[in-house]
Write a protein that holds these residues in place. Structure first.
Motif, PDB file in Angstrom:
ATOM      1  N   ILE A  29      20.091  79.084  25.491  1.00 36.17           N
ATOM      2  CA  ILE A  29      19.008  79.341  24.398  1.00 36.17           C
ATOM      3  C   ILE A  29      17.763  79.509  25.107  1.00 36.17           C
ATOM      4  CG2 ILE A  29      17.869  78.129  22.413  1.00 36.17           C
ATOM      5  CD1 ILE A  29      20.599  76.929  21.789  1.00 36.17           C
TER       6      ILE A  29
ATOM      7  N   VAL B  42      12.400  70.695  24.072  1.00 38.28           N
ATOM      8  CA  VAL B  42      13.267  71.046  22.608  1.00 38.28           C
ATOM      9  C   VAL B  42      14.032  69.704  22.493  1.00 38.28           C
ATOM     10  CG1 VAL B  42      15.225  72.454  22.204  1.00 38.28           C
ATOM     11  CG2 VAL B  42      13.521  73.330  23.224  1.00 38.28           C
TER      12      VAL B  42
ATOM     13  N   ALA C 138      15.314  75.988  12.865  1.00 40.05           N
ATOM     14  CA  ALA C 138      15.526  76.234  14.219  1.00 40.05           C
ATOM     15  C   ALA C 138      16.295  77.478  14.687  1.00 40.05           C
ATOM     16  CB  ALA C 138      16.159  74.957  14.884  1.00 40.05           C
TER      17      ALA C 138
ATOM     18  N   SER D 153      14.322  80.581  14.691  1.00 44.17           N
ATOM     19  CA  SER D 153      13.432  80.550  15.762  1.00 44.17           C
ATOM     20  C   SER D 153      13.564  81.901  16.724  1.00 44.17           C
ATOM     21  CB  SER D 153      13.366  79.435  16.669  1.00 44.17           C
ATOM     22  OG  SER D 153      13.255  78.326  15.952  1.00 44.17           O
TER      23      SER D 153
ATOM     24  N   ALA E 233      10.462  79.868  22.132  1.00 40.15           N
ATOM     25  CA  ALA E 233      10.788  78.490  22.663  1.00 40.15           C
ATOM     26  C   ALA E 233       9.805  77.607  21.704  1.00 40.15           C
ATOM     27  CB  ALA E 233      10.442  78.139  24.067  1.00 40.15           C
TER      28      ALA E 233
ATOM     29  N   GLN F 259       8.342  77.885  18.792  1.00 40.19           N
ATOM     30  CA  GLN F 259       8.944  77.934  17.333  1.00 40.19           C
ATOM     31  C   GLN F 259      10.155  76.965  17.208  1.00 40.19           C
ATOM     32  OE1 GLN F 259       9.556  81.662  15.651  1.00 40.19           O
ATOM     33  NE2 GLN F 259       7.498  82.476  15.877  1.00 40.19           N
ATOM     34  N   LEU F 260      10.976  76.949  18.278  1.00 41.63           N
ATOM     35  CA  LEU F 260      12.296  76.224  18.335  1.00 41.63           C
ATOM     36  C   LEU F 260      11.856  74.644  18.492  1.00 41.63           C
ATOM     37  CD1 LEU F 260      15.386  75.982  18.414  1.00 41.63           C
ATOM     38  CD2 LEU F 260      15.323  76.309  20.992  1.00 41.63           C
TER      39      LEU F 260
ATOM     40  N   ARG G 123      12.708  71.813  15.929  1.00 38.48           N
ATOM     41  CA  ARG G 123      13.255  70.649  16.301  1.00 38.48           C
ATOM     42  C   ARG G 123      12.576  69.331  15.929  1.00 38.48           C
ATOM     43  NH1 ARG G 123      18.262  69.821  18.135  1.00 38.48           N
ATOM     44  NH2 ARG G 123      17.896  68.650  19.945  1.00 38.48           N
TER      45      ARG G 123
ATOM     46  N   ARG H 156      22.192  80.809  17.715  1.00 37.85           N
ATOM     47  CA  ARG H 156      21.583  80.541  16.493  1.00 37.85           C
ATOM     48  C   ARG H 156      22.533  79.751  15.583  1.00 37.85           C
ATOM     49  NH1 ARG H 156      16.685  82.734  16.324  1.00 37.85           N
ATOM     50  NH2 ARG H 156      16.387  84.741  17.667  1.00 37.85           N
TER      51      ARG H 156
ATOM     52  N   PHE I 161      22.938  76.019  15.213  1.00 34.71           N
ATOM     53  CA  PHE I 161      21.768  75.134  14.297  1.00 34.71           C
ATOM     54  C   PHE I 161      22.585  75.371  12.794  1.00 34.71           C
ATOM     55  CE2 PHE I 161      19.243  76.257  17.961  1.00 34.71           C
ATOM     56  CZ  PHE I 161      18.641  75.213  18.241  1.00 34.71           C
TER      57      PHE I 161
END
Length: 536
Positions: free
Chosen positions: A47, A61, A103, A106, A109, A111-112, A116, A177, A180
């Protein structure tokens, strides 16, 4: 979604069948949260590589989720003492699933990490409230028996999660993706089951205020210190104005938090409970176990994939010894605790085995035989299974039912805090050692430093790196991982010392502390009533 105010549980002890029906929903909720977290753990190297993130972002993360879970856990626990536990569990899982969906969409990184963090709010609720709900249904003596089911679900989620995450990442038509997205339908089933099976008493109190100021100060203080740990040594020096400013601000915020908690009418971390010997030692042990467990195990998937070159699916399979250890030890120790009523020997044994496991893993590098690593992971799993849940049980045994939410969430809070600190500190240590190792090996090989990902390509995105650089990066990650397990072993020693200082604890056979006191006065041998007699 509100729970009835006069359920059978309020009138007397629940039957085994009623408990199992209610547990089915609670354990499904826990499975959703735990499996969602473990699915991501194995897929995270790919990821972050696909998002061209850094090692620091890799750490955050995980840290972001733990941090918000830590900050909100005491609030969830306090709310559980005031409002419907059933409704709060359902709200927590909805928040967790919404965070998972965000998530999954996203694009960077950053945004992820933000998604999270939101997801962690729901995770904090699930972790605290499942324990609280179980404590409201089952006496501590009997709870050891049911903790075996809890450990089984935990092990199933942690074994199946990495495998499922690896399969999802390795399946071209799914992609990371779906790591999630996949939890959403399971969460819907959990909500339906909870609505039908979970019925707990609701104690409503008027004119109650939640200590949001205390929770905010704790979260802010811990966040500032963790941000400092993540960037010190790389972005600025240890002895610099940034260090003094951030460390000073963090300590001031935490001092203010203690001051606020000491004066709040309804503190999120009740100091009168924390000051009790059993609770204080359980908190110290949970802090150490959390730091060692979360801080060490979160990097195993990265070690197998980046350091050894295995696929995500293979990495998931290679972590089975760790999860099998949790399953076996939690189930067996739970049964034995119910039979004997004593919990200290199992906590002590668990923390000692945990130290031994981390000590074995501390000497591994990128060429260590897999059987040796598997043996070390199995010991770590056994240690966690015997200690983590039983520390909560020891504390729950010392408080009245009206305080069960605050007490349970306080231990969960410090365990999550330990995990947050562990992931952040060990991640920073790993990042610094990897960077130094890659830089020196590239220089020795005559390869420009930018070839390791100094431009737009992350060093975690191995597929985009030249073969020579790939070998250097793999060796750097494989060799550095052993060092963080050495630190984990040293931290876990604190848990051994704390558990040895526990007084001998005999678990009570009643749900509420007041009833246990009356039973003891009326029948001197009440504390030794067989668990089987209580359940009938």
């Amino acid at each position: 979604m509100s729970a009835p105010t006069t359920p059978r549980a309020a009138q007397g002890a629940m039957s085994h069948r009623e408990i199992m029906e209610a547990l089915s929903g609670l354990l499904l909720v826990l499975f959703v949260a735990m499996s969602s977290a473990t699915i991501v753990s194995t897929a995270l190297p790919k990821i972050i590589g696909s998002l061209n993130g850094s090692q620091t972002q890799y750490t955050w993360v995980v840290t972001a989720t733990l941090l918000t879970a830590t900050a909100t856990t005491p609030i969830w626990g306090k709310l559980a003492d005031l409002y419907s536990k059933k409704m709060l569990v359902q709200v927590a899982i909805v928040v967790f699933v919404l965070g998972s969906i965000v998530a999954g969409f996203s694009q960077t990184a950053g945004q992820l990490i933000a998604a999270r963090a939101f997801q962690g709010i729901g995770m904090g609720g699930v972790q605290a409230l499942v324990q609280v709900a179980i404590a409201a249904m089952i006496p501590p003596r009997e709870r050891g028996r049911y903790n075996g089911y809890l450990g089984g679900v935990l092990a199933l989620a942690t074994v199946g999660g990495p495998l499922l995450g690896g399969v999802i990442v390795d399946t071209s038509w799914l992609g990371w993706r779906w790591c999630f997205f996949i939890g959403a339908p399971i969460a819907v089933i959990a909500l339906v089951v909870l609505q039908r099976t979970l019925h707990l008493p609701v104690f409503r109190r008027d004119n109650v205020k939640i200590d949001y100021a205390g929770a905010a100060l704790i979260a802010a203080g811990v966040s500032v210190l963790l941000i400092w740990v993540s960037f010190v040594g790389s972005s600025f020096d240890w002895m610099s104005w940034q260090t003094f400013a951030m460390v000073g601000a963090g300590l001031v915020l935490l001092a203010l938090a203690v001051w606020v908690e000491s004066r709040a009418a309804e503190p999120v971390v009740p100091l009168q409970i924390v000051r009790q010997r059993t609770t204080a030692l359980a908190i110290l042990a949970s802090l150490a176990v959390g730091m060692a467990m979360f801080g060490g195990s979160v990097f195993l998937g990265q070690y197998f994939q980046i350091g050894r070159g295995y696929s995500p699916t293979e990495a998931g399979l290679l972590t089975i010894p760790l999860m099998a250890g949790v399953l076996v030890s939690s189930t067996i120790s739970g049964r034995l605790i119910t039979r004997t009523g004593r919990v200290k020997p199992y906590i002590v044994a668990g923390t000692i085995v945990l130290v031994a496991g981390f000590a074995m893993l501390s000497i591994m590098d990128h060429e260590t035989p897999l059987w040796y690593i598997g043996a070390g992971m199995a010991l770590v799993g056994v240690g966690v299974g015997m200690s983590m849940q039983n520390l909560v049980l020891a504390v729950q045994n010392t408080v009245a039912l009206r305080d069960i939410g605050a007490a349970s969430s306080t231990v969960a809070f410090f365990r999550s805090l330990g995990g947050t600190i562990g992931v952040s500190v060990l991640g920073a240590v790993l990042a610094n050692r990897v960077t130094d190792s890659i830089t020196s090996q590239l220089a020795a090989a005559g390869v420009p430093a930018g070839a390791s990902g100094g431009g737009k390509t992350s060093s975690l995105n191995l597929a985009e790196l030249p073969d020579t650089v790939q070998h250097i990066v793999r060796a750097a990650y494989g060799d550095a991982t052993g060092h963080i397990f050495l630190i984990s072993a040293a931290i876990a020693v604190v848990g051994v010392v704390a558990s040895l200082l526990f007084k001998q604890i005999t678990l009570r056979t009643t749900i509420d502390l007041a009833k246990a006191a009356r039973a003891t006065r009326e029948t001197p041998d009440a504390a030794t009533i067989p668990a089987e007699a209580v359940s009938k």
